[in-house]
Design an enzyme around this catalytic site. Structure first.
Site, PDB file in Angstrom:
ATOM      1  N   LYS A 110       0.838  -1.206   0.000  1.00 32.80           N
ATOM      2  CA  LYS A 110       0.000   0.000   0.000  1.00 32.80           C
ATOM      3  C   LYS A 110       0.871   1.253   0.000  1.00 32.80           C
ATOM      4  CE  LYS A 110      -4.333  -1.807   1.636  1.00 32.80           C
ATOM      5  NZ  LYS A 110      -4.577  -2.801   2.658  1.00 32.80           N
ATOM      6  N   LYS A 189      -8.109 -11.137 -14.394  1.00 34.88           N
ATOM      7  CA  LYS A 189      -8.748 -11.429 -13.110  1.00 34.88           C
ATOM      8  C   LYS A 189      -9.936 -10.472 -12.907  1.00 34.88           C
ATOM      9  CE  LYS A 189      -7.834 -11.241  -8.124  1.00 34.88           C
ATOM     10  NZ  LYS A 189      -8.473 -10.176  -7.410  1.00 34.88           N
ATOM     11  N   LYS A 192     -13.193  -5.442  -8.988  1.00 37.12           N
ATOM     12  CA  LYS A 192     -13.989  -4.216  -9.080  1.00 37.12           C
ATOM     13  C   LYS A 192     -13.118  -3.053  -9.549  1.00 37.12           C
ATOM     14  CE  LYS A 192     -13.694  -3.395  -4.110  1.00 37.12           C
ATOM     15  NZ  LYS A 192     -13.017  -4.659  -3.884  1.00 37.12           N
TER      16      LYS A 192
END
Ligand code: ADP
Ligand code: TRP
Length: 321
Positions: A110, A189, A192
């Site tokens: 991240k 893949k 969203k």
């Protein structure tokens, strides 16, 4: 066997989530003592605003109940309704070396993606350890990206147990290998974030058909045999079929009598049919939202009772009055 799963609520669910995470989890409730919660304290680390966090949390509860979490078999709750876990989180922090957290992949990823780190993001694995250890969890079903968090939980528990006695059960992770990566409408893949997902709950059959029509396939003209190997429509349809049904579909592909349009229609029917019961339940829960809150409250009550007992032992062991 006591099994714990945490659900990060992050918006609309898709077919990839359904086959990759929801279905395997729900099957566990038939044979194991399943504890499942909406990890809204965890979601807070990346939450944009109050309304979104609230909406995503309750949507996830409705959707998981709709696809089959049975509140009579599974303890299902909202994490923030059983805040005892935060007390354990603080205590476990004392048994968590900084180096352990600095090595966490999900945190490092991240930060590498430019997300500015705050302490909650950094210490996220300690809260996850508290979720797991509070309930004497034996098994944690996880995606590959979460294995390290379960290993960290074991490290933290071992450190505690070595200093203060055998208070915590060491959990094992369970990776469901057989669940392959579900492809999206472009063959990548399904996610969203890639705008390639087929949502689990489409409002109408027509909208679902429209989405299925966007699936990328090769451009063999009608009348010629089609290749099912590597075809996105086939790969998605196969998720819903048993072996003999797959054979039949392959035969239809190679017969040359049907085109991709037919298979897109067939896939739409498979999806719509698979979710018909879930849709009905969802309709019900959305119009009886109080029942959802009652189910979550019942789960939280049970978890809080277990947690209070556990915290009594923990505090006693370490000398907290
Ligand atoms: P997304 O990639 O859409 O953001 P999440 O990361 O929120 O999905 O995934 C939630 C759960 O669904 C995870 O357990 C993940 O392994 C599973 N999952 C998501 N996408 C897929 C996929 N395409 N195939 C299989 N499992 C998936
Ligand atoms: N970190 C998990 C995820 O991102 C969610 C989670 C939080 C969890 N606490 C947990 C999973 C405890 C299993 C057990 O998917």
């Amino acid at each position: 066997m006591r099994v714990l799963t945490g659900i990060q609520a992050s918006g609309k669910l898709h077919i990839g989530n359904y086959f990759g995470a929801m279905k395997p989890m729900i099957e566990l409730q038939e044979e194991h003592e399943l504890f499942t919660f909406i990890a809204n304290y965890h979601s807070l680390t990346t939450s944009k605003d109050a309304a979104t966090l609230r909406q995503y949390s309750i949507d996830a509860a409705v959707d998981y109940l709709s696809v089959g979490i049975d509140p009579n078999k599974t303890t299902f709750w909202m994490q923030s309704h059983s805040p005892e876990v935060l007390e354990l989180y603080w205590i476990l922090s004392k048994f968590t070396p900084m180096g352990l957290l600095e090595r966490a992949h999900s945190y490092k990823d991240k930060v590498a993606r430019g997300i500015s780190a705050n302490h909650a993001l950094f210490s996220y694995p300690v809260l996850m350890a508290a979720d797991i250890l509070m309930l004497d969890t034996q098994t944690v079903p996880v995606g590959k990206d979460q294995i390290q968090h379960v290993e960290m939980t074991r490290d933290i528990a071992t450190k505690f147990n070595n200093e203060y006695g055998e208070i915590f059960t060491l959990p094992e992770h369970l990776v469901q290998e057989e669940v392959a990566t579900i492809p999206g409408i472009d063959g990548q893949k399904m996610s969203k974030s890639y705008d390639n997902a087929i949502d689990l709950f489409m409002e109408t059959e027509k909208k679902l058909q429209k989405r299925c029509n966007k699936i990328i396939s090769s451009s063999t003209p009608l009348g010629e045999p089609l290749k099912w190997e590597g075809d996105n429509i086939y790969n998605l349809a196969a998720l819903f079929l048993d072996n003999s049904q797959k054979q039949e579909l392959r035969a239809r592909y190679t017969s040359g009598k049907e085109g991709y349009g037919h298979f897109k229609k067939y896939l739409k029917e498979l999806i719509w049919e698979e979710l018909s019961e879930a849709r009905e339940k969802r309709e019900y829960y959305l119009t009886h939202i109080d029942e959802v809150h009652d189910i979550l409250a019942m789960g939280a009550k049970k978890v809080s009772e277990i947690s209070k007992q556990k915290m009594g032992k923990v505090k006693d062991a370490i000398g907290l009055l």
